[in-house]
Design an enzyme around this catalytic site. Sequence first.
Site, PDB file in Angstrom:
ATOM      1  CB  SER A   1      -0.963  -0.009   1.185  1.00 21.16           C
ATOM      2  OG  SER A   1      -0.257   0.029   2.378  1.00 21.16           O
TER       3      SER A   1
ATOM      4  CE1 TYR B   1      -0.227  -8.548  -2.115  1.00 24.77           C
ATOM      5  CE2 TYR B   1      -1.084 -10.402  -0.875  1.00 24.77           C
ATOM      6  CZ  TYR B   1      -0.467  -9.175  -0.904  1.00 24.77           C
ATOM      7  OH  TYR B   1      -0.087  -8.571   0.260  1.00 24.77           O
TER       8      TYR B   1
ATOM      9  CG  HIS C   1       3.070 -11.310   1.971  1.00 24.56           C
ATOM     10  ND1 HIS C   1       2.903 -11.190   3.329  1.00 24.56           N
ATOM     11  CD2 HIS C   1       2.055 -10.608   1.408  1.00 24.56           C
ATOM     12  CE1 HIS C   1       1.828 -10.440   3.566  1.00 24.56           C
ATOM     13  NE2 HIS C   1       1.283 -10.069   2.413  1.00 24.56           N
TER      14      HIS C   1
ATOM     15  CG  ASP D   1     -36.514  18.037  12.363  1.00 27.34           C
ATOM     16  OD1 ASP D   1     -35.778  19.011  12.127  1.00 27.34           O
ATOM     17  OD2 ASP D   1     -36.535  17.000  11.663  1.00 27.34           O
TER      18      ASP D   1
END
Length: 436
Positions: free
Chosen positions: A13, A79, A93, A208
């Site tokens: 990343s 991947y 990895h 409201d």
Amino acid sequence: MTDKTKTIYLGLSGEIVHPGIINIIKEAAKRGDVLVGLLTDSAIASRKRVPYLNYEQRKAVIENIKGVSRIVAQEEWSYIPNLRKYKPDAIIHGDDWESGFLRKERDDVFALMKELGGEVIEIPYTKGVNSSAMGEAMRSIGITPDVRLASLKRLIEVKKIVRIMEAHSGLSGLIIEKLEIQKEDGLHSFDGMWSSSLTDSASKGKPDIEAVDLTTRMQDLTNILECTTKPIIYDGDTGGKTEHFVFTVRTLERNGISAVIIEDKVGLKKNSLFGTEVKQELSSIEDFCLKIRAGKRAQITKEFMIIARLESLIAGHSVDDALKRAKAYVEAGADGVMIHSKEKSGQDIKEFCLRFRDDYLSVPIVLVPTTYNQFREKEFLSWGANIIIYANHMLRASYPAMLNVAKIILDDERSIRADEFCMPIKEILELIPGGK
Ligand code: SPV
Ligand code: MG
């Protein structure tokens, strides 16, 4: 000597570069040409928080690291698609994927590399480096208004569904800021907050009906802004008079609010969930377009969003009417549309979304599924919606909890039985750091 005929794939990343990453690149470079599969913003956002640095910024850093030969985009969290596409001789990895939620990915990678006749190289994980903790630490520094403001647009670009929860106080904002659940498909969290006119009014004991003014609502919002970093969407009711709305836009922008949603009603505004039990008068299309245009002209940043809320279904009109209005509002410059309904079936909303998407492929659609809450977010996504607001749940959850405890104490004339419904004193003391 490095074997330059070999390609070693490394998925990254690349937001936080630490010694562990450098080590793995070095190890890869010893074995061949290092092909970095840099995860795109959406690939990261599908499992984790949206990265602070965008793809191009991360690429600029990684491509300048010694040992990196080439960078390609890894569009998926997995991947597998890139391994199939680039057929590297090996993938490298850290061995930290042997347990936890990456385990299945590891199994799939081993199976595929075997099929491709390649290798999986596992490198001992560099101890003492925890990039998630480093990411947290970076975020705890806080955020500036301009970065927070722009973050909603980025989220819309990179996430399939942007998940927004109502906040009416610093404390409710903190829950939304911090809550994370690890699920099979990644880390789940809320993406931002909704500043609701209903809950802002109710928490002040007011109906409201636009009785709580912007200045007062900004005070609550300031408390939320103080202790959170996620984007905020402001419920702007009808937007008020056009001449006033332009100042609202400026105030919200100055404070780092990302978007305002205004509804196409006139007269004394009543909450939409009353439906046709009360008078719900729609604005003329022309007048509402003028308000949108004035707001768009008034904004200073390019990222602030003005979203047009369609009240046709609330006022008892047709999906056709809502669609006609939606198109006019988008042409007038609205950055997105919110379609509201109090129907439980959700079919009117579904029809609107599908038909609106025929004409506008990417204009954001906001839904507030308070009554049609049997659907999951994935279903709304399949209709074409992309922002889901849980509009009142934090306040609605707190009221019965408070009422229950108050009743117990009143009834018992002591508080011991209420303890099990209350947060322990130790916990509340430690909830906010820095109190000791
Ligand atoms: C709000 O939360 O104030 C809203 C959504 O406007 S609704 O209450 O459903 O109208
Ligand atoms: Mg409202």
